[in-house]
Design a protein around this motif. Structure first.
Motif, PDB file in Angstrom:
ATOM      1  N   CYS A  16     -15.897  10.282   4.749  1.00 55.30           N
ATOM      2  CA  CYS A  16     -15.110  10.362   3.517  1.00 55.30           C
ATOM      3  C   CYS A  16     -14.383   9.049   3.229  1.00 55.30           C
ATOM      4  O   CYS A  16     -14.263   8.626   2.065  1.00 55.30           O
ATOM      5  N   GLU A  59      -7.947  13.195  -1.212  1.00 55.07           N
ATOM      6  CA  GLU A  59      -8.792  13.021  -2.393  1.00 55.07           C
ATOM      7  C   GLU A  59     -10.099  13.813  -2.294  1.00 55.07           C
ATOM      8  O   GLU A  59     -10.935  13.784  -3.209  1.00 55.07           O
ATOM      9  N   ALA A  60     -10.313  14.540  -1.200  1.00 52.13           N
ATOM     10  CA  ALA A  60     -11.579  15.239  -0.969  1.00 52.13           C
ATOM     11  C   ALA A  60     -11.567  16.642  -1.562  1.00 52.13           C
ATOM     12  O   ALA A  60     -10.543  17.336  -1.580  1.00 52.13           O
ATOM     13  N   PHE A  61     -12.735  17.074  -2.034  1.00 54.05           N
ATOM     14  CA  PHE A  61     -12.982  18.436  -2.505  1.00 54.05           C
ATOM     15  C   PHE A  61     -14.146  19.008  -1.699  1.00 54.05           C
ATOM     16  O   PHE A  61     -15.082  18.275  -1.351  1.00 54.05           O
ATOM     17  N   VAL A 120     -16.531  14.161  -2.646  1.00 55.41           N
ATOM     18  CA  VAL A 120     -17.084  15.513  -2.689  1.00 55.41           C
ATOM     19  C   VAL A 120     -17.834  15.817  -1.395  1.00 55.41           C
ATOM     20  O   VAL A 120     -18.797  15.131  -1.036  1.00 55.41           O
ATOM     21  N   ASP A 168     -12.241  10.393  -9.323  1.00 50.60           N
ATOM     22  CA  ASP A 168     -12.038   9.553  -8.144  1.00 50.60           C
ATOM     23  C   ASP A 168     -12.065  10.351  -6.842  1.00 50.60           C
ATOM     24  O   ASP A 168     -11.652   9.862  -5.790  1.00 50.60           O
ATOM     25  N   SER A 169     -12.578  11.573  -6.880  1.00 53.75           N
ATOM     26  CA  SER A 169     -12.588  12.434  -5.698  1.00 53.75           C
ATOM     27  C   SER A 169     -13.766  12.119  -4.785  1.00 53.75           C
ATOM     28  O   SER A 169     -14.769  11.534  -5.197  1.00 53.75           O
ATOM     29  N   ILE A 201     -13.896  18.647 -11.083  1.00 54.40           N
ATOM     30  CA  ILE A 201     -13.547  17.737  -9.992  1.00 54.40           C
ATOM     31  C   ILE A 201     -13.097  16.399 -10.577  1.00 54.40           C
ATOM     32  O   ILE A 201     -13.773  15.840 -11.445  1.00 54.40           O
ATOM     33  N   ARG A 211      -8.865  22.766  -4.221  1.00 52.35           N
ATOM     34  CA  ARG A 211      -9.820  21.736  -3.784  1.00 52.35           C
ATOM     35  C   ARG A 211     -10.962  22.325  -2.968  1.00 52.35           C
ATOM     36  O   ARG A 211     -11.829  21.589  -2.491  1.00 52.35           O
ATOM     37  N   LYS A 217     -19.203  15.945 -12.656  1.00 54.06           N
ATOM     38  CA  LYS A 217     -17.922  16.187 -11.992  1.00 54.06           C
ATOM     39  C   LYS A 217     -16.973  16.946 -12.914  1.00 54.06           C
ATOM     40  O   LYS A 217     -16.280  17.880 -12.477  1.00 54.06           O
TER      41      LYS A 217
END
Length: 423
Positions: A412, A305-307, A274, A271-272, A268, A329, A263
């Motif tokens: 997610c 929090e998403a990438f 993905v 705590d993301s 990234i 992101r 990560k």
């Protein structure tokens, strides 16, 4: 609709014109110029998605193949290893470190439990040969043979015909839809049986005159119908199991520390969440209300929090601008190797099929890693989205773009649902 028909008619007329010029060159004995014209015609036909084959084009290739045999004294330069085993010759344009056709061929070879010898012939290899291609072929007692991509079509066809006659019990074509070399190399009677991998079942391709059996690998009813009804060829479905290809890396083999490192390498946060998608850039181009990038932008707005990682996508101005607006992101990673993709899989929480065109092999690879996958919405029907024996009774296709978004957002936000669907 009339405008579309007019454009298709115009493209047909141009293709016919090149075929006519090719026929004239062929009658005058200038076979190389004839093949150049036929190749242009095939390139035009494969882009219009109207007819799936051309008897006229195939007849031209067969005529040149017959004249090649008459005029060429084939000398044996390729020596088999004397083994009594059956040997397959896989014919490809180019073996690449990333890409579905190369991965499919290698999985075919590694899954062959009959201990056949496997050779690969490459017609237009310009990049460095991936190490695993040579390693896997030689592991079966075979080898990789590379044609001079600067040679003429005629010279390549003679080279390939000789190679097949000397080494092969079966020829397996993983070739370009506009190929003309194989049509000449295998356009006469005799020689090993020719099997063609139907990797582009939905569009025009050359090779109907030389193919003994078409191999459908998705297990889709569409593949069979298009091949048997619209091309008049025999077909069979042989799904290629998605074993791991070297290096043998799966999601479960990475430690927590390695995942944290991966990560960090990708930029990234730890705590993301993905989200991963894989496909060439053209597969994500917006089309009549189907805008993948705008859809993902909306998803990321709802899941802060998403990438999004997009492997295979080249970062153009639109992707860069959208990513900038989402605080970076969204990451278009460009072409990645199989080993790099394995590292990306290790950090992925959700895989989403791109649209308007999906990537079936990439989707199945993610599923193999235990990553939950979301199919493209029903507005992108097969073959543009994925289908087949691995998916039809396993995954439900979202009925709308909104349902597609909601399925991704749910995965997610709910780790338990991700684990359940991944398994």
């Amino acid at each position: 609709m009339n405008d579309i028909q007019a454009k298709l008619d115009y493209a047909d007329a141009i293709a016919d014109w090149f075929l006519e010029i090719g026929e004239e060159n062929s009658q005058q004995g200038d076979f190389e110029e004839a093949l150049k014209c036929i190749h242009i015609a095939a390139t035009i036909l494969c882009k219009q998605n109207r007819n799936l084959c051309s008897p006229r084009l195939e007849n031209n290739l067969s005529h040149i193949a017959g004249r090649l045999v008459e005029q060429t004294n084939l000398n044996t330069n390729f020596k088999s290893n004397g083994s009594s085993k059956q040997a397959c010759l896989h014919v490809m344009d180019e073996a690449l470190p990333a890409g579905g056709l190369t991965a499919m061929a290698l999985r075919w070879i590694e899954n062959d439990k009959t201990k056949r010898i496997h050779n690969i012939a490459l017609l237009s290899q310009e990049s460095s040969l991936p190490d695993e291609v040579l390693q896997i072929c030689r592991g079966t007692g075979g080898d990789v043979y590379i044609a001079d991509h600067n040679e003429t079509f005629i010279s390549q066809a003679a080279w390939l015909k000789q190679l097949a006659n000397d080494l092969a019990s079966f020829v397996i074509l993983h070739i370009s839809v506009a190929d003309v070399v194989c049509g000449v190399a295998f356009g006469t009677k005799g020689g090993p049986p020719v099997l063609l991998v139907n990797h582009a079942a939905h569009i025009f391709w050359t090779g109907t005159s030389i193919t003994d059996l078409v191999l459908n690998c998705r297990g889709s009813n569409y593949e069979r119908e298009w091949t048997e009804v619209h091309r008049g060829l025999k077909s069979a479905t042989i799904p290629i199991p998605l074993i791991e290809i070297a290096p043998n890396v799966s999601k479960e083999t990475f430690s927590a520390e390695q995942k944290r490192h991966n990560k960090s390498t990708l930029g990234i946060p730890q705590d993301s969440i993905v989200i991963l998608t894989v496909g060439a850039s053209y597969k994500y181009l917006p089309l009549e209300g189907l805008d993948f990038l705008a859809t993902c932008e909306n998803i990321l707005e709802q899941v802060p929090e998403a990438f999004l990682l997009a492997a295979g996508v080249q970062p153009d101005s639109r992707w860069n601008s959208t990513s900038k607006g989402m605080e970076s992101r969204i990451k278009a990673l460009g072409t990645v190797s199989q080993s790099d993709l394995a590292l990306i899989h290790s950090v992925a929480d959700v895989y989403i099929e791109g649209f308007p065109i999906g990537s079936t092999t990439a989707l199945l690879e993610a599923g193999l890693k235990g990553i939950p996958v979301v199919l493209a919405p029903i507005q992108c029907p097969p073959p543009y989205a994925s289908d087949g024996v691995a998916l039809d009774t396993t995954l439900q296709r979202p009925k709308t773009i909104e349902e597609y978004k909601n399925a991704i957002i749910t995965l997610c936000k709910k780790p338990g649902e991700r684990k359940r669907q991944g398994e």
